[in-house]
Design a protein around this motif. Structure first.
Motif, short mmCIF file in Angstrom:
data_model
loop_
_atom_site.label_atom_id
_atom_site.label_comp_id
_atom_site.label_asym_id
_atom_site.label_seq_id
_atom_site.Cartn_x
_atom_site.Cartn_y
_atom_site.Cartn_z
N THR A 52 46.96 43.72 54.44
CA THR A 52 45.43 43.72 54.46
C THR A 52 45.46 42.85 52.79
OG1 THR A 52 45.82 45.67 53.23
CG2 THR A 52 45.19 45.88 55.47
N GLN A 53 44.21 42.18 52.79
CA GLN A 53 43.90 41.62 51.73
C GLN A 53 42.85 42.21 50.92
OE1 GLN A 53 42.84 37.42 52.53
NE2 GLN A 53 45.11 36.80 53.04
N SER A 54 42.99 42.17 49.83
CA SER A 54 42.02 42.80 48.88
C SER A 54 40.59 42.04 49.17
CB SER A 54 42.25 42.83 47.49
OG SER A 54 41.57 43.36 46.55
N ASN A 55 39.49 42.90 48.81
CA ASN A 55 38.29 42.25 49.06
C ASN A 55 37.75 41.92 47.66
OD1 ASN A 55 37.86 42.02 51.59
ND2 ASN A 55 37.32 44.29 51.79
N ALA A 56 38.41 42.27 46.55
CA ALA A 56 37.80 42.06 45.10
C ALA A 56 39.15 41.87 44.08
CB ALA A 56 37.01 43.14 44.67
N TYR A 57 39.15 41.01 43.37
CA TYR A 57 40.07 40.79 42.27
C TYR A 57 39.46 40.54 40.92
CZ TYR A 57 42.72 39.16 46.25
OH TYR A 57 43.42 39.29 47.49
N ILE A 58 40.23 41.31 39.91
CA ILE A 58 40.00 41.10 38.39
C ILE A 58 40.48 39.75 37.98
CG2 ILE A 58 39.91 42.00 36.04
CD1 ILE A 58 40.02 44.72 37.48
N ALA A 111 39.09 40.21 30.22
CA ALA A 111 38.68 40.19 31.48
C ALA A 111 37.35 39.21 31.59
CB ALA A 111 38.14 41.65 31.64
N ALA A 112 37.78 38.07 32.41
CA ALA A 112 36.67 37.34 32.56
C ALA A 112 35.75 37.61 33.59
CB ALA A 112 37.30 35.94 33.05
N GLY A 113 36.05 38.36 34.45
CA GLY A 113 35.12 38.73 35.58
C GLY A 113 35.80 39.13 36.70
N ILE A 114 35.08 39.42 37.85
CA ILE A 114 35.73 39.69 39.09
C ILE A 114 35.34 38.88 40.45
CG2 ILE A 114 36.06 42.46 38.51
CD1 ILE A 114 33.66 42.69 40.48
N VAL A 115 36.01 38.60 41.28
CA VAL A 115 35.52 37.81 42.54
C VAL A 115 35.47 38.94 43.54
CG1 VAL A 115 36.11 35.48 41.64
CG2 VAL A 115 37.87 36.93 42.72
N THR A 116 34.39 38.73 44.51
CA THR A 116 34.52 39.78 45.62
C THR A 116 34.47 38.71 46.66
OG1 THR A 116 32.20 39.84 45.52
CG2 THR A 116 33.25 41.46 44.54
N ARG A 117 35.18 39.14 47.95
CA ARG A 117 35.17 38.50 49.15
C ARG A 117 33.91 38.66 49.99
NH1 ARG A 117 39.84 36.80 51.92
NH2 ARG A 117 40.92 38.48 50.87
N PHE A 148 34.59 33.67 47.97
CA PHE A 148 34.91 34.43 46.88
C PHE A 148 33.50 34.13 45.92
CE2 PHE A 148 39.11 34.81 48.69
CZ PHE A 148 39.26 36.27 48.48
N ARG A 149 32.85 35.34 45.54
CA ARG A 149 31.90 35.13 44.53
C ARG A 149 32.39 35.63 43.29
NH1 ARG A 149 26.80 33.41 45.45
NH2 ARG A 149 27.09 33.75 47.56
N PHE A 150 32.01 35.04 42.12
CA PHE A 150 32.35 35.28 40.96
C PHE A 150 31.03 36.25 40.13
CE2 PHE A 150 32.85 34.90 36.24
CZ PHE A 150 34.09 34.97 36.02
#
Length: 67
Positions: free
Chosen positions: A4-10, A17-23, A28-30
């Motif tokens: 499984t792949q993650s839906n969010a990454y820091i 911490a620049a931000g997170i991206v969500t699938r 992916f949205r920043f």
């Protein structure tokens, strides 16, 4: 075995911490977590790695302007 792949990454740049991206359906949205990276807020990327490269570019550009 399930992969499984993650839906969010820091995204961290030099311990910041620049931000997170969500699938989502398009990639992916920043979401910025620090003002320095606000120019990337809401931007869509094809991959988390692409978003990380963009954040590194923002950080590098800022560092070069201050030098």
């Amino acid at each position: 075995m399930s992969h499984t792949q993650s839906n969010a990454y820091i995204i961290e740049i030099h311990d910041r911490a620049a931000g997170i991206v969500t699938r989502d359906a398009r990639g992916f949205r920043f979401f910025s977590s620090e003002r320095l990276f606000d120019s990337l807020e809401g931007r869509q990327f094809r991959s988390a790695r692409e978003a990380e490269r963009a954040a590194r570019a923002v950080f590098s550009e800022r560092r070069n302007r201050l030098s």
